[in-house]
Write an enzyme that holds these catalytic residues in place. Structure first.
Site, mmCIF file in Angstrom:
data_model
loop_
_atom_site.group_PDB
_atom_site.id
_atom_site.type_symbol
_atom_site.label_atom_id
_atom_site.label_comp_id
_atom_site.label_asym_id
_atom_site.label_seq_id
_atom_site.Cartn_x
_atom_site.Cartn_y
_atom_site.Cartn_z
ATOM 1 N N ASP A 45 -2.791 0.859 -6.509
ATOM 2 C CA ASP A 45 -2.902 1.087 -5.071
ATOM 3 C C ASP A 45 -3.142 -0.247 -4.377
ATOM 4 O O ASP A 45 -4.184 -0.884 -4.572
ATOM 5 C CB ASP A 45 -4.053 2.051 -4.761
ATOM 6 C CG ASP A 45 -4.146 2.322 -3.271
ATOM 7 O OD1 ASP A 45 -3.299 3.068 -2.756
ATOM 8 O OD2 ASP A 45 -5.060 1.761 -2.617
ATOM 9 N N LYS A 79 0.620 -0.220 1.712
ATOM 10 C CA LYS A 79 0.312 0.427 2.985
ATOM 11 C C LYS A 79 0.732 -0.449 4.163
ATOM 12 O O LYS A 79 0.575 -1.671 4.141
ATOM 13 C CB LYS A 79 -1.193 0.724 3.093
ATOM 14 C CG LYS A 79 -1.746 1.558 1.958
ATOM 15 C CD LYS A 79 -3.234 1.824 2.152
ATOM 16 C CE LYS A 79 -3.840 2.415 0.896
ATOM 17 N NZ LYS A 79 -4.011 1.389 -0.161
#
Length: 318
Positions: A45, A79
C-alpha cells in the site's frame, strides 16, 4: 483457515495482508519492502503523499530483477493526493507515482480522500495564514478522470479512501466504474459496523488502515484516549491463548472477516512476524469480544489546519 485474498468487483484478487508504508522514511522503506517481499508479502500500500514511492519502486525493481518474482504476483496500490483532484491533474499525478514505483501498471489506485486542495506548484498542503487552502473540485469529477485510467489500461481497479456512506452513495449514483475498495481506519476501537455492512452490501471491499490503532501517534493535548490496543488486556489474553502476539491477533481480526489490512512496520522481525497469521483461528466469541471493544476512537482525524471545514470532510457523517 480463512482465504488469503478477496475478489474485487473487477474480478481481480487483492491479498488480504499488505504492507503499509505511511510514515516509513525513505532511508529505510526500501529495506522494509525487500524484507516483506522475502517474507511472502505481495500487497503493498503506497501513496504519493507518503513521499517514499521511489524507494519502494527500487525494492520492486531489485526483486523482480532477481527473477524469483513475477510482476503479476505483486499487488501494488497507490493513491491520488488531494492536490491533484482537478480532472486534468489526475493522469499526470498517476503517471508520477507509476514512474517512481518503476512499474508499467498499478493494480489499484485510490482517491486518498474526498477533499480537494488547489494545485499550487504541486504543494502537498497548500496553506495561507496557517490554514489549508481548499478547492471546490467535486470528487465525482475526479472519479471520472480516474475511470479513464482503467479504460486506458494503466490501472486494473480504482477505489477510494476515507469516504463515508453518503459520499459512497453519491459516487455510486454517478459512476461508470464502481469503486472496488474503500480504505478506512478500522480496528477494535473503531469497528464502524454501519460502514462495513454498507460496503459489503455494495460489493465494495474494505482495507483497514491503522489496524493497531496508531500506537506511535502522539495524543493531542486534552484528548482522553483509550489504552493502546497492543497493550489492551483483552487483546493480550486472546493472544496468549493462541500463542500469538497482540499484533497478530489484531491483523487476524480483519483477515478472518474478509477485510484486507495493511500493518506498517520498518522492523524486519515484526514484518516477518506480522505475516504469520494464517496458522490460527479466532473463535466467533473472540471476534465478538474484540468487536465489543469499540468506543468509536478515531485516531486519524484529518482535522489539522482547518481541514474539518472542507465541504467534503468525511468524518462528520457515517
Amino acid at each position: 483457515m480463512s482465504s488469503k485474498a478477496v475478489t474485487l468487483l473487477s474480478g481481480r484478487c487483492m491479498p488480504l495482508l499488505g504492507l503499509g508504508t505511511w510514515q516509513a522514511p525513505p532511508g529505510v522503506v526500501q529495506e522494509a519492502a525487500e524484507v516483506a517481499l522475502d517474507a511472502g508479502y505481495r500487497h503493498f500500500d503506497c501513496a504519493y503523499f507518503y513521499q517514499n514511492e521511489a524507494e519502494i519502486g527500487a525494492a520492486f525493481q531489485k526483486k523482480l530483477g532477481e527473477g524469483r518474482l513475477a510482476r503479476d504476483e505483486l499487488y501494488v496500490a497507490s493513491k491520488l493526493w488531494n492536490s491533484f483532484h482537478a480532472p486534468q491533474d489526475v493522469k499526470p499525478a498517476f503517471l508520477k507515482s507509476l514512474m517512481m514505483l518503476k512499474l508499467d501498471y498499478l493494480d489499484l489506485y485510490l482517491m486518498h480522500s474526498p477533499m480537494g486542495f488547489p494545485n499550487i506548484n504541486g504543494e502537498l498542503m497548500p496553506q495561507k495564514d496557517g490554514l489549508l487552502l481548499q478547492s471546490d473540485v467535486d470528487y465525482v469529477n475526479t472519479w471520472r478522470a480516474m475511470e479513464e485510467l482503467v479504460e486506458e489500461g494503466l490501472v486494473k481497479s480504482v477505489g477510494v479512501s476515507n469516504f463515508n456512506i453518503s459520499q459512497l452513495e453519491r459516487l455510486l449514483s454517478a459512476c461508470r466504474i464502481q469503486p472496488a475498495v474503500n480504505q478506512v481506519e478500522l480496528h477494535p476501537y473503531l469497528t464502524q459496523p454501519r460502514l462495513v455492512e454498507y460496503c459489503k452490501s455494495k460489493g465494495i471491499a474494505l482495507t483497514a488502515y491503522s489496524p493497531f490503532g496508531c500506537p506511535a501517534l502522539p495524543s493531542p493535548p486534552g484528548e482522553n484516549r483509550p489504552e493502546p490496543l497492543l497493550e489492551n488486556p483483552t487483546v493480550n489474553e486472546i493472544a496468549q491463548k493462541h500463542g500469538k502476539t497482540s499484533a497478530q491477533v489484531l491483523i487476524r481480526f480483519h483477515i478472518q472477516r474478509g477485510i484486507a489490512t495493511i500493518p506498517k512496520s520498518i522492523t524486519p522481525s515484526r514484518i516477518v512476524e506480522n505475516a504469520q497469521v494464517y496458522d490460527f483461528h479466532l473463535t466467533d466469541k473472540e471476534i465478538q469480544t474484540l468487536e465489543g471493544l469499540n468506543c468509536n476512537a478515531r485516531f486519524i482525524k484529518w482535522n489539522l489546519l482547518g481541514m474539518e471545514t472542507h465541504k467534503h470532510f468525511p468524518f462528520g457523517d457515517q
